[in-house]
Each structure stands twice: as structure tokens, then as C-alpha cells.
Design an enzyme around this catalytic site. Structure first.
Site, mmCIF file in Angstrom:
data_model
loop_
_atom_site.group_PDB
_atom_site.id
_atom_site.type_symbol
_atom_site.label_atom_id
_atom_site.label_comp_id
_atom_site.label_asym_id
_atom_site.label_seq_id
_atom_site.Cartn_x
_atom_site.Cartn_y
_atom_site.Cartn_z
ATOM 1 N N CYS A 60 47.605 -44.571 44.652
ATOM 2 C CA CYS A 60 47.119 -43.968 46.166
ATOM 3 C C CYS A 60 46.936 -45.289 46.954
ATOM 4 O O CYS A 60 47.502 -46.222 46.835
ATOM 5 C CB CYS A 60 45.885 -43.080 46.238
ATOM 6 N N CYS A 96 36.955 -41.922 54.853
ATOM 7 C CA CYS A 96 37.519 -42.230 56.184
ATOM 8 C C CYS A 96 38.571 -43.194 55.728
ATOM 9 O O CYS A 96 39.646 -42.929 56.561
ATOM 10 C CB CYS A 96 36.402 -42.948 56.897
#
Ligand code: ZN
Length: 400
Positions: free
Chosen positions: A358, A206
Site C-alpha cells: 500500500c 487521513c
């Protein structure tokens, strides 16, 4: 005789003093349960005697803990080690804006005490692991899995099978949710459905892929409902069934599940009889092709900043999604989302040095592994991702 009158009779004659009873406040509090034939006094006393462990008090854990607390489950355990962040508030409704920066356990305990002071809240400030899971889960009747990562999901599943505890499962992603009840006496477990985790990087979390804030409300409420049904022993539990909820189409589908006799953990000849290293099992830690450990390929944001300032020729490769790149970026970085990386390796030819990042370091670790396998032995992983960059180098960038 009504259930209520029966209760007073018990109290009047002092029947079974060790058996829990409801005081008048509790009778008022639970009156809408007490007047239902499916719950009644017996059911409410079962709830009061019961204990439930919520693994995580985030999106799913919020409605689970709040509804179970309100319903009068006597002992609620919560496991978490995180701190409330602004990015949690869109869905983790047990926490409020003033709780940002507090431990999720403290915030959740205060909220549960406010909802229902009759309930005992036990907080466990640990990361669930192979070392502590069996001991922790053994103390509870029902386990509710509110985790969002595969290592913990497999860990909870295996621990529940080994201990014989029902595992009320839920998961959420973008507009889609799933729920089931695993590891009951005759029912399947999560591994009957998914014996092995997906390859790292295939299924984003998520945090990586986003989630509709309301979705955990729907799925967590289903989990809380199933926990209550298991405790009271009414209705048809979500055993042998796998519920899929599509919020975009507003549809519920149900898949039939069967216990797999070949299941590695709950099957007839299980190969997993104790807890294992789940990070390794899910391919998150480990080695790259040349037997170098992934951790050895980490670099820090301070080191990267020094190199950028020193005009080192280093490619900063951002493997997040374009939507994330729009929110914030490290100056001069190149965007190639992780899923596109295998097809776009040619664009990286000729770079001597590469630092991959990231959001927090998980996807980039996968990318570094992939790059090393493709021959880019110079790729390093930025530990902590852009979040660490924001914390330590440039706090003016927005966090998400
Ligand atoms: Zn199984």
C-alpha cells in the site's frame, strides 16, 4: 476597581509573591482578553499558570499549539517524533516550506517562540506508548489529542481516565470532523462511546483517505477553545456532548453523550486499570490464522526489486485506492483496493507468490492477514509500502 488597576495594586503591595503576575508587555499582549469579563486578569493568570500537552503537532496540533501559545497558556508540551514532509504543508500550518526535513518539534517550537516568547515550550521527542504515557501526561493540566490513529487515541483516553486529566478530543477525515471533551470528573470517556476499536481496515486514516486541509483548522480551533474554557472555568464545556462538523454541508450537529456505567475504563467496575498493548488491541499487530506473526510475513523493497529483475513469477498486489494508483505505482502491479479485496479473491487464484503493498505498509498488513485467512498462505507484506520503494529503488516517482 478595574482588573488592571487591581493587578497594579497587587504588584504595588507585593501581594502573594508566588502568584504569577503579568508584566506590562503581557498586559498589552493580552489586553483583548483582560477587558472581557469572562477572562479578565484572573482568567489570564489562570492561563499563565496552566499547562497543556498537545499529542502530535500535525493538522490538529498546529492550530491548537499556535492559538494556545498566542492566548498565553504558560507551559505548552508537544509530543511528536516526525519530520516535516511536503505532504504536511497543505494543513499543518505551524510548519512552513523551509521546515521540510526538520523535526516537527523544532519547527513548532520556533513558530511558538515567534508567536509568544512568554510561553514555555516543552518538546518530547518520543512516540507516545504504554511505557511513557502516564509519566508524560501527569505533568500537564489538560491533554489535547491531535492523533490520527486508533492505538494512540485509546492510549491517550485510558491514560487520561487513569490520571484524571481532561482529554480534549478531535478527529478529522475528508470533509468531516468531530470534537468532544472526555475524561472529566463526571463526564464520559472515548470508550463510553466506542468501547472497542473498529476492525482494522474499516476506517481509513487521513494518510489513506485524505483530508481537506482546512478541516483541522476548524476542529483544532474548537479543541483550543475547549482547553481555554477548561482552564479558565467559564462557559459550558463540550462534556457529555459530541460535536460533528460536516464541511461539505457546512453543518454542525451535536450528539448527547452519557457516561457508561459499564465502560471498561471509566465505568463502575473497570476491566482496564492500567495501560495495555494498544497496537494489539486495535488488531494492527498480531498473528495470522496459522499462528505466524505478521512481522514474519514482511518482505523488503530490495528483495522485491531483485525478484522482479530476475523475472520471478510474483504478483505485486497494490491495495491502495485508484486515486493513489494514479499518482504512482510499482511497474507491473495489480490494483485491488483493500475494501474490494474480500469480493475479488477469485482473481488471485493460481498465483504462487504474492507481494502486497500500500502506501506505507499498514493497509497491506491488513490485506495480508485477510489473504492468509482466506487460504493464500503465500502472501507477503511489502515493508514500508510504495514510499520505501520510492526512497530505496526509484526516487524519480512522486511521493504523496
Ligand atoms: Zn468511559
Amino acid at each position: 476597581m478595574t482588573q488592571l488597576a487591581l493587578c497594579h495594586l497587587w504588584r504595588a503591595v507585593g501581594v502573594n509573591e508566588t502568584k504569577p503576575e503579568l508584566n506590562n508587555d503581557e498586559i498589552a499582549r493580552y489586553s483583548r482578553h483582560l477587558i472581557m469579563p469572562e477572562v479578565g486578569m484572573d482568567g489570564q493568570l489562570k492561563l499563565k499558570s496552566a499547562s497543556v500537552l498537545c499529542i502530535g503537532v500535525g493538522g490538529l496540533g498546529s492550530p491548537v499549539a499556535m492559538y494556545l501559545g498566542a492566548a498565553g497558556v504558560g507551559r505548552i508540551g508537544i509530543v511528536d517524533f516526525d519530520v516535516v514532509d511536503y505532504s504536511n504543508l497543505q494543513r499543518q500550518v505551524i510548519h512552513g516550506t523551509p521546515d521540510v526535513g526538520r523535526s516537527k518539534l523544532d519547527s513548532a517550537r520556533d513558530r511558538l517562540n515567534a508567536i509568544n516568547p512568554e510561553v514555555t515550550v516543552e518538546t518530547h521527542d518520543v512516540a507516545l506508548s504504554s511505557e511513557n504515557a502516564l509519566e508524560l501526561l501527569a505533568n500537564y493540566d489538560v491533554i489535547v489529542d491531535g492523533t490520527d490513529n486508533f492505538p494512540t487515541r485509546y492510549l491517550v483516553n485510558d491514560a487520561c481516565v487513569i490520571l484524571g486529566k481532561p482529554n480534549v478530543y478531535g478527529s478529522i477525515f475528508r470533509f468531516e470532523g468531530q470534537a468532544s471533551v472526555f475524561a472529566t470528573k463526571d463526564g464520559p470517556c472515548y470508550r463510553c462511546l466506542y468501547p472497542e476499536p473498529p476492525p482494522p481496515g474499516l476506517v481509513p486514516s487521513c494518510a489513506e483517505g485524505g483530508v481537506l486541509g482546512i478541516l483541522p483548522g476548524v476542529i483544532g480551533t474548537i479543541q483550543a477553545t475547549e482547553a481555554v474554557k477548561l482552564i479558565i472555568g467559564v462557559g459550558e464545556p463540550l462534556v457529555n456532548r459530541f460535536m460533528i462538523y460536516d464541511a461539505l454541508r457546512m453543518k454542525f450537529r451535536e450528539l448527547k453523550l452519557r457516561k457508561d456505567p459499564e465502560c471498561p475504563v471509566c465505568g463502575e467496575t473497570p476491566t482496564v486499570t492500567e495501560l495495555i498493548d494498544y497496537e494489539q488491541f486495535c488488531g494492527i499487530t498480531g498473528t495470522v490464522t496459522d499462528n505466524v506473526s505478521l512481522e514474519a510475513l514482511d518482505t523488503t523493497v530490495k528483495d522485491l526489486k531483485t525478484r522482479i529483475d530476475g523475472k520471478d513469477e510474483v504478483l505485486v498486489l497494490d491495495v491502495r485506492e485508484p486515486q493513489e494508483f494514479q499518482i504512482c505505482r510499482i511497474p507491473g502491479s495489480t490494483l485491488i483496493p483493500l475494501n474490494d479485496l474480500p469480493q475479488r479473491l477469485a482473481e488471485l487464484e493460481g498465483y504462487k507468490d504474492m507481494v502486497v503493498h500500500c502506501k506505507s505498509g499498514v493497509r497491506s498488513a491488513k490485506a495480508v492477514k485477510l489473504l492468509h485467512e482466506a487460504g493464500f498462505s503465500n502472501a507477503k507484506n511489502l515493508r514500508g509500502g510504495i514510499l520505501a520503494w520510492i526512497d530505496e529503488i526509484d526516487p524519480s516517482l512522486p511521493k504523496y
